[in-house]
Design a protein around this motif. Structure first.
Motif, PDB file in Angstrom:
ATOM      1  N   GLU B 144      47.850  39.361  54.450  1.00  0.00           N
ATOM      2  CA  GLU B 144      46.654  39.372  53.450  1.00  0.00           C
ATOM      3  C   GLU B 144      47.415  38.317  52.249  1.00  0.00           C
ATOM      4  O   GLU B 144      46.549  37.687  51.618  1.00  0.00           O
ATOM      5  N   GLY B 148      45.118  35.182  50.972  1.00  0.00           N
ATOM      6  CA  GLY B 148      45.203  34.822  49.710  1.00  0.00           C
ATOM      7  C   GLY B 148      45.423  33.541  49.309  1.00  0.00           C
ATOM      8  O   GLY B 148      44.848  32.661  48.279  1.00  0.00           O
ATOM      9  N   ARG B 164      35.750  37.488  39.756  1.00  0.00           N
ATOM     10  CA  ARG B 164      36.260  38.327  40.831  1.00  0.00           C
ATOM     11  C   ARG B 164      37.331  37.462  41.972  1.00  0.00           C
ATOM     12  O   ARG B 164      37.874  37.912  42.489  1.00  0.00           O
ATOM     13  N   ASP B 165      36.630  36.117  41.990  1.00  0.00           N
ATOM     14  CA  ASP B 165      37.622  35.295  42.856  1.00  0.00           C
ATOM     15  C   ASP B 165      39.041  35.134  42.372  1.00  0.00           C
ATOM     16  O   ASP B 165      39.807  35.360  43.501  1.00  0.00           O
ATOM     17  N   ARG B 168      40.763  38.561  43.071  1.00  0.00           N
ATOM     18  CA  ARG B 168      40.919  38.673  44.507  1.00  0.00           C
ATOM     19  C   ARG B 168      42.213  37.866  45.209  1.00  0.00           C
ATOM     20  O   ARG B 168      42.849  38.375  46.092  1.00  0.00           O
ATOM     21  N   ARG B 169      42.141  36.546  44.592  1.00  0.00           N
ATOM     22  CA  ARG B 169      43.310  35.683  44.930  1.00  0.00           C
ATOM     23  C   ARG B 169      44.453  36.237  44.695  1.00  0.00           C
ATOM     24  O   ARG B 169      45.370  36.370  45.325  1.00  0.00           O
ATOM     25  N   LYS B 171      45.458  39.234  43.791  1.00  0.00           N
ATOM     26  CA  LYS B 171      46.005  40.284  44.223  1.00  0.00           C
ATOM     27  C   LYS B 171      46.659  40.270  45.486  1.00  0.00           C
ATOM     28  O   LYS B 171      47.790  40.600  45.646  1.00  0.00           O
ATOM     29  N   ARG B 172      46.088  39.557  46.586  1.00  0.00           N
ATOM     30  CA  ARG B 172      46.761  39.054  47.684  1.00  0.00           C
ATOM     31  C   ARG B 172      47.959  38.188  47.471  1.00  0.00           C
ATOM     32  O   ARG B 172      49.023  38.238  48.171  1.00  0.00           O
TER      33      ARG B 172
END
Lengths: 258, 324
Positions: B144, B148, B164-165, B168-169, B171-172
């Motif tokens: 993951e 990312g 959101r992009d 999400r980035r 997070k990973r």
């Protein structure tokens, strides 16, 4: 096993590796995972020879191929220039493949193989880095480093599954292929770190050329002997000699060059 | 100074962290002098050692055994280090933590092999742990984290990407490894599933908050404080939360757009940094970080009271207020 069956098994393994590491962005911007046919051949050699083989062993062979692909990706990174998007993604492709091989072996509950491959990667990385060190090395030491780079991962697979009888043949053949590639590079003056170090060591590139052609002849002889030792069947031996390590004797090479 | 303050927060872990530091040094020991130099160079440049700290703190909720915990803490830090060496190649970074990067001191190839070597050492170490669950979590995290980073390159220079992009980035890229540090520390110490889950979520929220603060500091700190040029994220095309919040201002949006993906002089770079600094983007990003921090603190409230929670709370507050 017939030649076309051997070829087809190798291709099928290649496709499986491709599917295991597939990622949309990487597919779009990088050349994708690359594993040499010769390495796949030797990973599958025990199977071709009719040795004990199971889906678990085949899955394990696949993970070794993925490690080869990971390390190959990182070999493609240009040494000095700031890298562009394709290369940035190639760095990450190598890292992603490493994560995937680890996960595959974890899912197969084969943690010991994770450890063996990690140890092999350590040795390969040390040997690759040795070409950037300034210390003088003997030709034997340079050869040792190349041998580790070309064969260590495969050897860890053979040792783990008890296929060490193929180790001498695989070492000779994989070294043969590497030296044949280096000879081509030398002829086109596309010097690798290996060639530069050998040239320095042997004083003149003509001696390097001589050394390489001698090596190829000698390795070819050793391959023939090892084929007999391993009792490879006729089709398998022919595939190896014609598809994997096609050989031109030194005299033939010199004739071709006029 | 800030790093010193952070270290004071977990001073009760000092002996264990010293042991981990020694283990890290031993782990990167190599027959290759060059690999040794490059890895030690990276190790000695320092770092907050946040991941080992969270492993140890999570271990406080179970049977705390440093000899078991270090088997997780060391590889997690090594994985982080390996990713940093490769990131510097990707970002063409000359300086990290005020020191020349491996790629700048040697070259890209040496950096690639150093990263491969350190990652392999991490895997070699983690295989000392037999728990399949540990390996499942770690292997998934590794994948993951890479995904990312791939997404980060995909999203580069995309000023119009949505929030959101970004989440999400990060997070990973960051939160998962910190979250895994907490969860793995808990698991190898034999905590119950519920406690491990709270610790995992704590790590995730604190990781998100940590990365947002990092992205803010890239604009609000000086070059000296950062040990690299301020605004590096923008220069490298990484569109972070302060930019995403600031772009609502049409004038600023136009200015950012015109400076994106260009070779900026120092003067031009300072202008961009100054514009973001003076925009609402910094405050909005801080508020977002604070929200994650609060979520992290809430997770702590479900855990048994003790030194572990106390230190985690202090670190959480520090992360929210750190200056660089």
């Amino acid at each position: 096993m017939k030649g076309h069956q051997i070829q087809s098994k190798i291709i099928s393994m290649e496709i499986e590796v491709l599917n295991a590491v597939r990622q949309r962005t990487l597919d779009q911007f990088t050349e994708g995972p690359s594993v040499k046919e010769s390495r796949l051949f030797f990973l599958l050699l025990p199977f071709f020879s009719g040795k004990t083989w199971s889906p678990d062993i085949e899955a394990s062979a696949k993970t070794v191929s993925i490690v080869y692909a990971a390390l190959h990706a990182h070999d493609q990174i240009k040494e000095d220039a700031p890298i562009i998007k394709e290369q940035q993604l190639t760095v990450l492709a190598g890292d992603l493949y490493s994560g995937i091989y680890y996960q595959m072996l974890v899912n197969a509950k084969n943690i010991v193989m994770v450890q063996r491959l990690a140890s092999a990667i350590i040795k390969v990385s040390e040997s690759k880095t040795s070409f950037f060190e300034e210390e003088f090395r003997t030709v034997e030491e340079i050869e040792e480093a190349i041998t580790v780079i070309e064969t260590e991962l495969l050897m860890s697979f053979y040792t783990f599954y008890g296929y060490t009888e193929y180790a001498p043949l695989a070492k000779q053949a994989l070294l043969y292929i590497r030296y044949a590639e280096e000879l081509k590079r030398l002829q086109s003056k596309n010097y690798s770190h290996f060639l530069r170090e050998l040239n320095t060591n042997l004083v003149h590139e003509n001696y390097t050329k001589y050394w390489l052609t001698e090596k190829l002849d000698s390795l070819h002889e050793q391959i023939l002997a090892s084929i007999a030792d391993c009792a490879l069947d006729y089709e398998l031996a022919q595939f190896l000699l014609h598809q994997i390590t096609p050989h031109q004797h030194r005299a033939e090479q010199l004739t071709r060059e006029g | 100074m800030e790093k010193m303050k952070l270290k004071l927060l977990y001073s009760d872990l000092k002996p264990e962290l010293e042991m981990i530091e020694k283990e890290l040094e031993q782990a990167v020991d190599s027959e290759s002098l060059l690999l040794n130099d490059a890895s030690l160079h990276l190790l000695q440049a320092g770092g907050k050692r946040i991941r080992p700290v969270f492993v140890l703190l999570a271990g406080k909720f179970g049977n705390y055994d440093i000899n078991v915990l270090k088997k997780v803490a060391v590889p997690l830090e090594l994985i982080h280090m390996a990713s940093l060496v490769h990131d510097d190649v990707i970002d063409d970074s000359e300086i990290r933590r005020g020191q020349p990067t491996v790629k700048s001191q040697w070259n890209n190839s040496v950096a690639m092999y150093t990263g491969d070597f350190i990652l392999a050492r991490a895997l070699e170490h983690i295989t000392k742990i037999e728990s399949p669950r540990v390996h499942e979590i770690l292997s998934k995290t590794l994948i993951e984290v890479c995904r990312g980073e791939i997404i980060q390159i995909q999203d580069k220079y995309r000023l119009d990407q949505n929030l959101r992009d970004y989440f999400r980035r990060i997070k990973r890229k960051t939160a998962l490894l910190i979250s895994s540090s907490c969860e793995l520390g808990a698991l190898v110490s034999g905590t119950d599933e519920k406690t491990a889950a709270h610790l995992r979520r704590f790590g995730y929220f604190i990781g998100m908050s940590f990365q947002i603060i990092d992205d803010i500091l890239d604009f609000t700190s000086t070059d000296e404080e950062l040990g690299k040029p301020a605004g590096s994220d923008f220069i490298q095309g990484n569109i972070t939360l302060p930019i995403l919040c600031a772009r609502k201002d049409p004038e600023l949006y136009a200015m950012l757009k015109s400076n994106l993906n260009k070779n900026l002089s120092d003067e031009e770079r300072f202008k961009v940094v100054e514009a973001i600094r003076n925009s609402s983007g910094i405050e909005e990003a801080k508020a977002m970080s604070e929200r994650y921090l609060q979520k992290a603190l809430r997770e702590l409230s479900f855990l048994p009271k003790g030194q572990g929670v106390k230190t985690m709370r202090k670190i959480a507050f520090f992360i929210g207020k750190r200056k660089f």
